[in-house]
Design a protein around this motif. Structure first.
Motif, PDB file in Angstrom:
ATOM      1  N   THR A  12     -31.760 -21.561 -65.763  1.00  6.91           N
ATOM      2  CA  THR A  12     -32.189 -22.933 -65.499  1.00  6.91           C
ATOM      3  C   THR A  12     -30.971 -23.820 -65.252  1.00  6.91           C
ATOM      4  O   THR A  12     -29.860 -23.516 -65.718  1.00  6.91           O
ATOM      5  CB  THR A  12     -32.972 -23.509 -66.694  1.00  6.91           C
ATOM      6  OG1 THR A  12     -32.075 -23.645 -67.812  1.00  6.91           O
ATOM      7  CG2 THR A  12     -34.131 -22.605 -67.082  1.00  6.91           C
ATOM      8  N   PRO A  13     -31.140 -24.933 -64.521  1.00  8.17           N
ATOM      9  CA  PRO A  13     -30.021 -25.867 -64.349  1.00  8.17           C
ATOM     10  C   PRO A  13     -29.442 -26.340 -65.679  1.00  8.17           C
ATOM     11  O   PRO A  13     -28.219 -26.524 -65.796  1.00  8.17           O
ATOM     12  CB  PRO A  13     -30.651 -27.020 -63.565  1.00  8.17           C
ATOM     13  CG  PRO A  13     -31.728 -26.372 -62.764  1.00  8.17           C
ATOM     14  CD  PRO A  13     -32.292 -25.317 -63.673  1.00  8.17           C
ATOM     15  N   ARG A  38     -32.387 -26.644 -56.271  1.00  6.75           N
ATOM     16  CA  ARG A  38     -33.521 -27.036 -57.130  1.00  6.75           C
ATOM     17  C   ARG A  38     -33.369 -28.510 -57.505  1.00  6.75           C
ATOM     18  O   ARG A  38     -33.046 -28.844 -58.644  1.00  6.75           O
ATOM     19  CB  ARG A  38     -33.561 -26.152 -58.374  1.00  6.75           C
ATOM     20  CG  ARG A  38     -33.846 -24.688 -58.062  1.00  6.75           C
ATOM     21  CD  ARG A  38     -33.782 -23.819 -59.314  1.00  6.75           C
ATOM     22  NE  ARG A  38     -32.425 -23.475 -59.688  1.00  6.75           N
ATOM     23  CZ  ARG A  38     -32.113 -22.696 -60.725  1.00  6.75           C
ATOM     24  NH1 ARG A  38     -33.079 -22.207 -61.486  1.00  6.75           N
ATOM     25  NH2 ARG A  38     -30.853 -22.427 -61.016  1.00  6.75           N
ATOM     26  N   LYS A  39     -33.583 -29.391 -56.533  1.00  4.85           N
ATOM     27  CA  LYS A  39     -33.271 -30.812 -56.703  1.00  4.85           C
ATOM     28  C   LYS A  39     -33.928 -31.441 -57.932  1.00  4.85           C
ATOM     29  O   LYS A  39     -33.240 -32.017 -58.782  1.00  4.85           O
ATOM     30  CB  LYS A  39     -33.674 -31.584 -55.456  1.00  4.85           C
ATOM     31  CG  LYS A  39     -33.417 -33.096 -55.589  1.00  4.85           C
ATOM     32  CD  LYS A  39     -33.800 -33.847 -54.328  1.00  4.85           C
ATOM     33  CE  LYS A  39     -33.572 -35.349 -54.524  1.00  4.85           C
ATOM     34  NZ  LYS A  39     -33.923 -36.127 -53.305  1.00  4.85           N
ATOM     35  N   ASP A  40     -35.244 -31.365 -58.030  1.00  2.00           N
ATOM     36  CA  ASP A  40     -35.946 -32.070 -59.109  1.00  2.00           C
ATOM     37  C   ASP A  40     -35.538 -31.550 -60.481  1.00  2.00           C
ATOM     38  O   ASP A  40     -35.256 -32.329 -61.405  1.00  2.00           O
ATOM     39  CB  ASP A  40     -37.464 -31.941 -58.928  1.00  2.00           C
ATOM     40  CG  ASP A  40     -37.949 -32.687 -57.692  1.00  2.00           C
ATOM     41  OD1 ASP A  40     -37.225 -33.579 -57.219  1.00  2.00           O
ATOM     42  OD2 ASP A  40     -39.050 -32.366 -57.201  1.00  2.00           O
ATOM     43  N   GLU A  41     -35.491 -30.228 -60.603  1.00  2.00           N
ATOM     44  CA  GLU A  41     -35.140 -29.623 -61.886  1.00  2.00           C
ATOM     45  C   GLU A  41     -33.681 -29.946 -62.249  1.00  2.00           C
ATOM     46  O   GLU A  41     -33.352 -30.234 -63.412  1.00  2.00           O
ATOM     47  CB  GLU A  41     -35.351 -28.112 -61.818  1.00  2.00           C
ATOM     48  CG  GLU A  41     -35.308 -27.431 -63.177  1.00  2.00           C
ATOM     49  CD  GLU A  41     -35.551 -25.935 -63.075  1.00  2.00           C
ATOM     50  OE1 GLU A  41     -35.382 -25.248 -64.103  1.00  2.00           O
ATOM     51  OE2 GLU A  41     -35.893 -25.443 -61.970  1.00  2.00           O
ATOM     52  N   THR A  42     -32.826 -29.919 -61.233  1.00  2.00           N
ATOM     53  CA  THR A  42     -31.412 -30.192 -61.475  1.00  2.00           C
ATOM     54  C   THR A  42     -31.171 -31.647 -61.844  1.00  2.00           C
ATOM     55  O   THR A  42     -30.413 -31.941 -62.781  1.00  2.00           O
ATOM     56  CB  THR A  42     -30.579 -29.816 -60.237  1.00  2.00           C
ATOM     57  OG1 THR A  42     -30.611 -28.393 -60.080  1.00  2.00           O
ATOM     58  CG2 THR A  42     -29.127 -30.262 -60.382  1.00  2.00           C
ATOM     59  N   LYS A  44     -33.185 -33.708 -63.306  1.00  2.41           N
ATOM     60  CA  LYS A  44     -33.640 -33.928 -64.678  1.00  2.41           C
ATOM     61  C   LYS A  44     -32.618 -33.376 -65.673  1.00  2.41           C
ATOM     62  O   LYS A  44     -32.279 -34.020 -66.678  1.00  2.41           O
ATOM     63  CB  LYS A  44     -34.998 -33.265 -64.911  1.00  2.41           C
ATOM     64  CG  LYS A  44     -35.539 -33.487 -66.325  1.00  2.41           C
ATOM     65  CD  LYS A  44     -36.874 -32.797 -66.531  1.00  2.41           C
ATOM     66  CE  LYS A  44     -37.425 -33.116 -67.929  1.00  2.41           C
ATOM     67  NZ  LYS A  44     -36.483 -32.829 -69.019  1.00  2.41           N
ATOM     68  N   ALA A  45     -32.091 -32.182 -65.372  1.00  2.00           N
ATOM     69  CA  ALA A  45     -31.113 -31.564 -66.272  1.00  2.00           C
ATOM     70  C   ALA A  45     -29.824 -32.377 -66.318  1.00  2.00           C
ATOM     71  O   ALA A  45     -29.235 -32.577 -67.387  1.00  2.00           O
ATOM     72  CB  ALA A  45     -30.822 -30.136 -65.822  1.00  2.00           C
TER      73      ALA A  45
END
Length: 460
Positions: A12-13, A38-42, A44-45
């Motif tokens: 995961t990011p 993984r724009k959105d996940e990244t 958020k991270a």
């Protein structure tokens, strides 16, 4: 947890960012791809990571967080930028300023709330958002920093600044010609409607240009348990680097066993070589030296591994078989550099004449070994050649250390400052880092003479 840099899409990011902050992953293109795909996940991270307490991190990855916010042109990064400025308003990196300016109007309100320094005024001027509050605070600065205010008002580009600037210029002394000229240029541009070029260049942001395609793990910065863990890493380069971080270090039983096991069982010769080298300070242990001698007697051992073995056995050159093995290795071109290293580390008198002939060798590692030999054996006859090598950027540090060790002088603590000055003159000046190196070499001379170090004690 050390991540496999070639399989980062499986993490995961959040795990990738955590590994970066711990030094368990090198920042490179593989890392970027795994995050940017993984724009959105990244995002958020990155946002979660930017808000956490990072004081305990091994590495500060603020520059990575900034780069990702900028790449995605994410307004979520504004609070992070402003916290960064608030923590140290006198030392704000350019990338933070540019990141805020790129947000334009979105950055106006939160930046105005933060206004308390020249850095924030600079940011507000570069936002190019005309707002009476920005104009007011820029005009307020005229009273205590006219030159800087003129620059910022020129960048800001509001014609309403003309009259206040002209009024301030009228109060200047006749001798203040330069600042009058600066103000006149700004006023003329404002009259014509020309806006000064922003202080921040509008170059396209290329995040890929910031990082190498592949980067090594920062192994040297990890703690002992982490480095021991890396002795079992899938990459031979990482295993070899991790093993060598124990070189010239006190080794407890746990580390000795781990290095010996690596030296005896690793499938890669270069890894085994580094493990043997790193056991140089463990030869007082019978099981270690016997294992090294047994490996040395194996005729099938490669030149690379033999070189590592003989550096590790440098303290054992009172043994005939070790000295013979070193001179035999010296006759092999690919082994000569390691043979010379083994020689100078041993300081055995039988090797004294091997160094001078190699000061002109084309192989940089052979030449480096020759320099260190000249230093540790105190070969004063070679000092002119060593001085000439001061001009070689790749070997200057080695030459300085060798020159300091071999320079004729009365070795006493009272003469150290005078020697340092003389070496600085002979070297045509020393950088701060070079001066520390020379001090270390002078302390080494004192130690070799059985005396207390001088510079190290002063620093302590």
């Amino acid at each position: 947890m050390f991540l496999d840099a070639d399989k980062l899409q499986t993490y995961t990011p959040a795990e990738i960012l955590d590994a970066l902050s711990r030094g368990h992953l090198g920042p490179d293109h593989r890392m970027l791809k795994a995050l940017l795909d993984r724009k959105d996940e990244t995002l958020k991270a990155v946002l979660d990571f930017s808000e956490r307490d990072r004081t305990g991190d091994t590495f500060d990855i603020a520059s990575e967080l900034i780069a990702i916010f900028r790449y995605f042109k994410a307004p979520e990064g504004i609070p992070f930028y402003l916290r960064y400025i608030k923590e140290d308003p006198e030392n704000v990196p350019d990338e933070v300023v540019v990141g805020l300016v790129e947000q334009g109007k979105l950055a106006l309100e939160p930046t105005l709330k933060l206004y308390e320094s020249g850095e924030v005024a600079f940011i507000l001027a570069n936002l190019r958002v005309h707002d009476p509050r920005i104009l007011s605070l820029l005009l307020d600065r005229i009273e205590f920093d006219l030159s800087d205010s003129a620059l910022l008002l020129g960048i800001y580009g509001d014609p309403a600044a003309k009259e206040p600037l002209e009024a301030a210029a009228a109060l200047l002394e006749p001798r203040e010609v330069e600042i009058k000229k600066e103000i006149q240029e700004v006023v003329e541009n404002l009259k014509k409607g020309d806006v000064d070029k922003p202080a921040l260049e509008d170059e396209p942001f290329d995040i890929w240009d910031l990082y190498p395609e592949q980067d090594d793990l920062p192994v040297e910065s990890l703690d002992e348990d982490e480095r021991l863990e890396l002795l079992a890493h899938s990459s031979p380069d990482v295993r070899a680097t991790a093993a060598y971080t124990f070189f010239n270090q006190p080794l407890d039983e746990n580390v000795r066993k781990a290095l010996l096991n690596l030296a005896q069982t690793d499938p890669e010769p270069r890894v085994r070589a580094k493990a043997w080298e790193s056991l140089i300070d463990a030869t007082e242990h019978t099981e270690i030296v016997e294992a090294m001698l047994q490996a040395l007697r194996d005729p099938n051992v490669s030149v690379e591994e033999r070189g590592g073995l003989l550096v590790g056995l440098a303290p054992e050159t009172d043994r005939n078989e070790v000295r013979k093995a070193i001179t035999d290795l010296y006759e092999i071109p690919k082994g000569r550099a390691k043979a010379l290293e083994s020689m100078w580390r041993s300081v055995h008198p039988s090797f004294r004449d091997f160094f001078a002939p190699n000061l002109s060798d084309k192989d940089i590692e052979v030449k480096r070994g020759a320099l260190w030999g000249v230093g540790y054996y105190g070969l004063k006859s070679e000092l002119d050649k060593v001085r000439q090598i001061f001009e070689d950027e790749d070997l200057r540090s080695d030459a300085l250390f060798a020159y300091t060790l071999a320079l004729p002088a009365d070795i006493s603590r009272g003469r150290m400052k005078g020697l340092l000055s003389r070496i600085e003159k002979d070297a045509k000046g020393l950088t701060e880092m070079e001066e520390e190196l020379v001090k270390a070499a002078l302390d080494e001379r004192l130690l070799l003479a059985g005396k207390e170090p001088f510079f190290r004690q002063q620093e302590d």
